[in-house]
Scaffold this motif. Structure first.
Motif, short mmCIF file in Angstrom:
data_model
loop_
_atom_site.label_atom_id
_atom_site.label_comp_id
_atom_site.label_asym_id
_atom_site.label_seq_id
_atom_site.Cartn_x
_atom_site.Cartn_y
_atom_site.Cartn_z
N GLY A 34 0.67 1.71 3.30
CA GLY A 34 0.13 2.15 4.59
C GLY A 34 -0.29 0.99 5.46
N MET A 35 -0.93 0.00 4.84
CA MET A 35 -1.40 -1.18 5.57
C MET A 35 -0.21 -1.96 6.15
N MET A 36 0.82 -2.16 5.34
CA MET A 36 1.98 -2.93 5.81
C MET A 36 2.81 -2.15 6.83
N ALA A 37 2.97 -0.86 6.61
CA ALA A 37 3.81 -0.05 7.49
C ALA A 37 3.16 0.20 8.84
N LEU A 38 1.86 0.37 8.86
CA LEU A 38 1.18 0.76 10.09
C LEU A 38 0.62 -0.42 10.89
N ALA A 39 0.43 -1.56 10.25
CA ALA A 39 -0.14 -2.73 10.93
C ALA A 39 0.60 -3.10 12.21
N PRO A 40 1.93 -3.07 12.24
CA PRO A 40 2.63 -3.47 13.47
C PRO A 40 2.39 -2.52 14.66
N LEU A 41 1.83 -1.35 14.42
CA LEU A 41 1.62 -0.39 15.49
C LEU A 41 0.39 -0.69 16.35
N TRP A 42 -0.50 -1.55 15.85
CA TRP A 42 -1.75 -1.82 16.55
C TRP A 42 -1.60 -2.98 17.53
N PRO A 43 -2.27 -2.92 18.66
CA PRO A 43 -2.21 -4.04 19.62
C PRO A 43 -2.80 -5.32 19.02
N ASP A 44 -2.16 -6.43 19.29
CA ASP A 44 -2.65 -7.71 18.77
C ASP A 44 -4.07 -8.00 19.23
N ALA A 45 -4.42 -7.57 20.43
CA ALA A 45 -5.77 -7.82 20.96
C ALA A 45 -6.83 -7.18 20.05
N TRP A 46 -6.50 -6.08 19.39
CA TRP A 46 -7.46 -5.43 18.50
C TRP A 46 -7.59 -6.19 17.20
N ASP A 53 -10.45 -5.33 13.38
CA ASP A 53 -9.38 -5.54 12.40
C ASP A 53 -9.68 -4.85 11.07
N VAL A 54 -10.92 -4.97 10.58
CA VAL A 54 -11.23 -4.33 9.30
C VAL A 54 -11.18 -2.81 9.40
N LEU A 55 -11.56 -2.27 10.54
CA LEU A 55 -11.51 -0.82 10.72
C LEU A 55 -10.06 -0.34 10.86
N VAL A 56 -9.24 -1.13 11.54
CA VAL A 56 -7.81 -0.81 11.65
C VAL A 56 -7.18 -0.83 10.26
N MET A 57 -7.49 -1.86 9.49
CA MET A 57 -6.93 -1.98 8.15
C MET A 57 -7.40 -0.83 7.26
N ALA A 58 -8.67 -0.49 7.33
CA ALA A 58 -9.18 0.64 6.54
C ALA A 58 -8.48 1.93 6.94
N THR A 59 -8.21 2.08 8.22
CA THR A 59 -7.51 3.27 8.70
C THR A 59 -6.08 3.31 8.15
N ASP A 60 -5.38 2.20 8.22
CA ASP A 60 -4.02 2.14 7.69
C ASP A 60 -3.99 2.48 6.20
N MET A 61 -4.93 1.92 5.45
CA MET A 61 -4.98 2.18 4.02
C MET A 61 -5.35 3.64 3.73
N THR A 62 -6.25 4.18 4.53
CA THR A 62 -6.66 5.57 4.34
C THR A 62 -5.51 6.53 4.62
N ILE A 63 -4.71 6.24 5.61
CA ILE A 63 -3.55 7.09 5.91
C ILE A 63 -2.58 7.09 4.73
N GLY A 64 -2.29 5.91 4.17
CA GLY A 64 -1.41 5.83 3.00
C GLY A 64 -1.98 6.58 1.81
N MET A 65 -3.27 6.38 1.54
CA MET A 65 -3.91 7.05 0.43
C MET A 65 -3.95 8.56 0.64
N THR A 66 -4.19 8.99 1.86
CA THR A 66 -4.23 10.43 2.16
C THR A 66 -2.87 11.07 1.89
N ALA A 67 -1.80 10.39 2.27
CA ALA A 67 -0.46 10.93 2.04
C ALA A 67 -0.23 11.19 0.55
#
Length: 132
Positions: A34-46, A53-67
């Protein structure tokens, strides 16, 4: 004539432990995917801001884990518990980060290091959902 249904033999403790450990590893792999697949979707400014960044990463990981948890037919309550323990270390560390007491690198590293044992603790706490 009466027929008897014979259930599966009970699993040994070693087998249950192996399934439990396998489920934990499966969730960690799903988080990494989830972290690797979703990371490119976020704006670099974030992602240049450590707190975002840590909240974005936690979100990406949570989406993968939820699936994975949805595929394994876990309830939304169990999924929500696991999501909370994944975000918790980062959220707690944001206060000292904003106060300048910890660096962005410390926020990232400690948040990840604490997340994994918290996930394991959640699984042990709800072992009736993971120990089978």
């Amino acid at each position: 004539m009466t027929t008897h249904t014979v259930g599966a033999a009970p699993r040994s403790s070693a087998r249950k432990l192996a399934r439990f450990a396998g489920h934990y590893v499966e969730m960690v792999v799903a988080m990494l995917v989830g972290m690797m697949a979703l990371a490119p979707l976020w704006p670099d400014a974030w992602t240049t801001l450590s707190d975002v960044d840590v909240l974005v990463m936690a979100t990406d990981m949570t989406i993968g884990m939820t699936a994975v948890m949805l595929l394994r037919r876990h309830s939304w309550a169990r999924i929500a518990e696991m999501a909370v323990v994944m975000y918790l270390p980062f959220v707690v560390l944001l206060v000292p980060f904003w106060l300048g007491a910890v660096s962005g690198m410390t926020l990232m590293v400690v948040g990840h290091v604490v997340m994994f044992p918290l996930m394991l603790a959640a699984m042990v706490w709800r072992r009736d959902h993971y120990w089978h």
